[in-house]
Design a protein around this motif. Structure first.
Motif, PDB file in Angstrom:
ATOM      1  N   SER A 123       0.837  -1.207   0.000  1.00  0.00           N
ATOM      2  CA  SER A 123       0.000   0.000   0.000  1.00  0.00           C
ATOM      3  C   SER A 123       0.872   1.259   0.000  1.00  0.00           C
TER       4      SER A 123
ATOM      5  N   ARG B 257       1.304   4.287  -3.114  1.00  0.00           N
ATOM      6  CA  ARG B 257       0.962   5.699  -2.899  1.00  0.00           C
ATOM      7  C   ARG B 257       1.783   6.642  -3.780  1.00  0.00           C
TER       8      ARG B 257
ATOM      9  N   ILE C 108      -6.309   2.307  -1.362  1.00  0.00           N
ATOM     10  CA  ILE C 108      -4.983   2.187  -0.746  1.00  0.00           C
ATOM     11  C   ILE C 108      -5.039   2.643   0.711  1.00  0.00           C
TER      12      ILE C 108
ATOM     13  N   LEU D  94      -6.797   0.030   2.801  1.00  0.00           N
ATOM     14  CA  LEU D  94      -5.965  -1.160   3.025  1.00  0.00           C
ATOM     15  C   LEU D  94      -4.908  -0.880   4.086  1.00  0.00           C
ATOM     16  N   LEU D  95      -4.366   0.339   4.056  1.00  0.00           N
ATOM     17  CA  LEU D  95      -3.379   0.721   5.069  1.00  0.00           C
ATOM     18  C   LEU D  95      -4.012   0.727   6.463  1.00  0.00           C
TER      19      LEU D  95
END
Ligand code: ADP
Length: 266
Positions: A43, A47, A90, A93-94
Motif C-alpha cells: 500500500s 501511494r 490504498i 488497506l493501510l
C-alpha cells in the motif's frame, strides 16, 4: 503400576498434542504478521506512483487545453475518478493492516463525547455543502479504554456514511451515552436506508449495498468492515436498524472497562 503407566502414557500424548498446537499457533501468528507487513508495504509503495499520476492529471486538467475532443475530456475525468477510487482503496488497506497490527498497549482512557465532538466538527463543511445538519447529543464525559485514533475512525466512518447517503435538508443525530457498564454511540440519519437483504452483508469487506450502486455514490465497501473490526477489537458490538427511504441507525456498544469484557470472537 500398570494403571500409573497408562495415565503417564496418556499425559505424554496430551503434552505432545499441546506442544504441537502451540507451535501451530506460533506459525499462524508469524504468517499473519508477514501478511500484514506485506499489505502495508504494498500500500505504501502504491501511494507514490499514484500521487505522481494525480499530479500530472491535475496539471493537464488545470492547463489551457484549447479545443479538445469531448472524448478526451471524458477520458481525463474518468482517469481522475478512478485515481481517486484507487487512492481511497490504498488508504483503507493501510488502515486495515494498521488495525490488525495494533494491540492493547496503544489503549488509553478516551472520552467518547469529546471525540464525537471533534469528528462532528471535522465533517461540518462536508455536511454543510450537502445541506445536511448534524446534531450532537452528549452527556458530560463517557470514558472508554481504547485506541483513540481507531475509535475516532469508527465515529468518522459512520458519520461520513450518514452524510454521504443523506438527501439535502435532512438531519443526522450523533448521540453518546452510558448504559450500565457500557458506552453507547448512535449515529442516526434520515437518508436512503438499507434493505433487509443488504443489511445482512453490510459489514463484509468490499460489500456495497444496492442503494450505493444505484445512486452511483462512490466508496470502497471497506468502511463498515474496518469499523466492525475496530469495535470487535475493543470487545464491543455494532448493530444497524434501517428502513429503505426513511433512514438508518448504527449503534456501537463498547464496554467502558475493556479488561472485564469478553474477548473478541471474530
Ligand atoms: P462505502 O465505501 O461504500 O461507503 P461502507 O463499508 O462504509 O462502504 O458501507 C457499505 C455499504 O453500506 C455502502 O456502500 C452503502 O450501500 C451502505 N451504507 C452504509 N452506511 C449507510 C447509511 N448511513 N445509509 C445508507 N446506506 C449505507
Amino acid at each position: 503400576l500398570h494403571r500409573i503407566g497408562q495415565v503417564l502414557g496418556q499425559a505424554i500424548v496430551h503434552a505432545r498434542v499441546f506442544r504441537r498446537e502451540q507451535q501451530l499457533v506460533a506459525e499462524l501468528q508469524e504468517l499473519d504478521a508477514r501478511k500484514q507487513n506485506f499489505v502495508s508495504m504494498v500500500s505504501h509503495e502504491l501511494r507514490t506512483p499514484l500521487a505522481a499520476i494525480v499530479g500530472h492529471l491535475e496539471l493537464v486538467q488545470g492547463g489551457d487545453l484549447g479545443e479538445v475532443a469531448p472524448t478526451f475530456e471524458r477520458s481525463l475525468s474518468a482517469m481522475s475518478r478512478n485515481s481517486a477510487r484507487l487512492g481511497r482503496l490504498i488508504e483503507d488497506l493501510l488502515v486495515i493492516s494498521r488495525v490488525e497490527g495494533s494491540d492493547e498497549s496503544s489503549h488509553r482512557l478516551v472520552d467518547l463525547c469529546e471525540l464525537a465532538g471533534d469528528v462532528c466538527q471535522m465533517h461540518e463543511n462536508r455536511a454543510a455543502s450537502g445541506e445536511v445538519a448534524i446534531r450532537l447529543h452528549t452527556a458530560g464525559r463517557v470514558e472508554v479504554t481504547g485506541n483513540d485514533q481507531e475509535l475516532e475512525r469508527v465515529i468518522s466512518n459512520l458519520l461520513g456514511n450518514a452524510i454521504k447517503f443523506s438527501p439535502p435538508g435532512s438531519r443526522i443525530d450523533v448521540q453518546v451515552g452510558q448504559v450500565g457498564d457500557d458506552a453507547v454511540l448512535c449515529v442516526r440519519d434520515q437518508g436512503l436506508g438499507i434493505s433487509e437483504a443488504d443489511q445482512r452483508q453490510l459489514f463484509d469487506r468490499f460489500f456495497r449495498a444496492s442503494n450505493a450502486l444505484a445512486s452511483g455514490i462512490p466508496g470502497t465497501g471497506l468502511g463498515l468492515a474496518i469499523t466492525k473490526q475496530i469495535v470487535t477489537k475493543h470487545r464491543g458490538t455494532i448493530a444497524v436498524s434501517s428502513e429503505v427511504g426513511r433512514g438508518s441507525t448504527f449503534t456501537v456498544t463498547l464496554p467502558r472497562d475493556f479488561r472485564h469484557a469478553r474477548p473478541p470472537t471474530d
